[in-house]
Design a protein around this motif. Structure first.
Motif, PDB file in Angstrom:
ATOM      1  N   SER A 127       0.825  -1.210   0.000  1.00  0.00           N
ATOM      2  CA  SER A 127       0.000   0.000   0.000  1.00  0.00           C
ATOM      3  C   SER A 127       0.860   1.262   0.000  1.00  0.00           C
ATOM      4  N   GLU A 128       2.008   1.238   0.684  1.00  0.00           N
ATOM      5  CA  GLU A 128       2.877   2.419   0.700  1.00  0.00           C
ATOM      6  C   GLU A 128       3.491   2.668  -0.679  1.00  0.00           C
ATOM      7  N   ILE A 151       1.243   9.060  -6.718  1.00  0.00           N
ATOM      8  CA  ILE A 151       1.773  10.428  -6.669  1.00  0.00           C
ATOM      9  C   ILE A 151       2.744  10.659  -7.817  1.00  0.00           C
ATOM     10  N   ALA A 152       3.607   9.679  -8.075  1.00  0.00           N
ATOM     11  CA  ALA A 152       4.562   9.792  -9.179  1.00  0.00           C
ATOM     12  C   ALA A 152       3.835   9.934 -10.504  1.00  0.00           C
ATOM     13  N   THR A 205       0.673  14.799   2.134  1.00  0.00           N
ATOM     14  CA  THR A 205      -0.072  14.012   3.137  1.00  0.00           C
ATOM     15  C   THR A 205       0.282  12.541   3.112  1.00  0.00           C
ATOM     16  N   LEU A 206       0.720  12.032   1.937  1.00  0.00           N
ATOM     17  CA  LEU A 206       0.934  10.594   1.726  1.00  0.00           C
ATOM     18  C   LEU A 206      -0.300   9.796   2.135  1.00  0.00           C
ATOM     19  N   ALA A 226      -3.815  10.342  -2.831  1.00  0.00           N
ATOM     20  CA  ALA A 226      -3.003   9.817  -3.935  1.00  0.00           C
ATOM     21  C   ALA A 226      -3.889   9.248  -5.040  1.00  0.00           C
ATOM     22  N   ALA A 227      -4.925   8.515  -4.661  1.00  0.00           N
ATOM     23  CA  ALA A 227      -5.813   7.928  -5.664  1.00  0.00           C
ATOM     24  C   ALA A 227      -6.565   9.010  -6.431  1.00  0.00           C
TER      25      ALA A 227
END
Length: 304
Positions: A166-167, A174-175, A235-236, A241-242
């Motif tokens: 998941s990380e 994000i990339a 925020t990570l 991110a999604a």
């Protein structure tokens, strides 16, 4: 959330602009579908720009800014995975870093070549291996704007990494968003320059209201992708991110067709370098199971 650039981030981007200025002015005629540049890759690596994510004082936001800025170049280098995901794995893995989802190993993979590090992510965890020549089939005719190859086999012996999948997926999204933001910005700049210069019916194309509206929409989308990517990097958060990746893929789908249409017949040839950005966007649209995959990931994160 304050996403204003820090003095360090401004200095990093200025240094990138200085380093890449000679490359930005390279001749782009007959560049082909992709324009890799080994010297640019070496210069960026030696300058430490791809290792910024390892510095806890700079972190993922600074890495995302680097990825976005480099994506604006007509040349393509493996920066997104190295800058944002490699800090989770350690700095001793050879580059380029090639990202692969479990169950989708037969798709052409960006930057894959002999000696590359392949990062396999899925339900069984996170693992890496170094690709051999026997495992790689180059795809020189792939129409994606990246050097591509197919992974023929996945070895049973791989290095397992004690980090949750998941990380990795958060940083992968994000990339994707950060790279798409830079590609959208560059493609838009190229298109705007063309419609200002191109005359039709006795006046520049840029004076036609219908084109101006569509270009304004593209500008709003490009800005939105950039800010969502930076927010997610700050925020990570899996939901952030999604959503950033979803908006990036949807914006790429909505704008690439328009950009090529505004070039007329030239837009369906390699005569103009527009494809060096838009064909990369087409490749990113399919990452992580596409917009449907990002929508499901966003829903799972926001409404667990």
């Amino acid at each position: 959330m304050d996403l204003s650039l820090t003095d360090d981030q401004v200095a990093i981007l200025d240094a990138i602009d200085t380093l890449t200025r000679p490359y930005a002015g390279a001749s782009l005629h007959e560049a082909g579908f992709a324009l890799p540049d080994a010297q640019l890759d070496r210069d960026l690596a030696e300058g430490g720009f791809l290792d910024i994510g390892f510095d806890p004082d700079l972190g993922a936001v600074s890495a995302a800014l680097v990825v976005e800025r480099l994506a604006r170049l007509p040349q393509t280098v493996e920066a997104a995975a190295s800058a944002l995901i490699r800090p989770l794995l350690g700095g001793d893995l050879p580059r380029p870093l090639c990202l692969v989802e479990e169950g989708r190993t037969t798709r052409p993979i960006r930057f894959l070549r002999e000696g590359a590090t392949v990062l396999l992510v899925g339900s069984s965890g996170v693992s890496t291996f170094t690709a051999t020549a026997a495992q790689v089939r180059p795809e020189p005719e792939a129409l994606y704007g990246y050097p591509m190859a197919t992974l023929l086999t996945v070895p049973a012996e791989r290095t397992l990494h004690a980090i949750p999948a998941s990380e990795v997926l958060i940083r992968w999204r994000i990339a994707l968003a950060a790279e798409a933001a830079g590609l959208l910005a560059a493609a838009l700049d190229s298109t705007v320059a063309h419609v200002i210069d191109r005359q039709q019916f006795g006046r520049p194309l840029a004076t036609f209201q219908a084109l101006r509206h569509r270009l304004a929409q593209a500008q709003v989308r490009a800005n939105g992708v950039r800010w969502l990517a930076l927010k997610a990097a700050a925020t990570l958060d899996p939901g952030d991110a999604a959503l950033a990746a979803l908006h990036a893929q949807e914006s790429a789908r909505a704008t690439v067709y328009d950009f090529h249409q505004f070039f007329g017949a030239m837009g369906v040839t390699l005569e103009h370098p527009l494809h060096l950005w838009t064909y990369r966007l087409k490749a990113l649209i399919g990452d992580l199971r596409g917009r449907g995959g990002q929508g499901l990931a966003a829903a799972a994160a926001l409404w667990p």
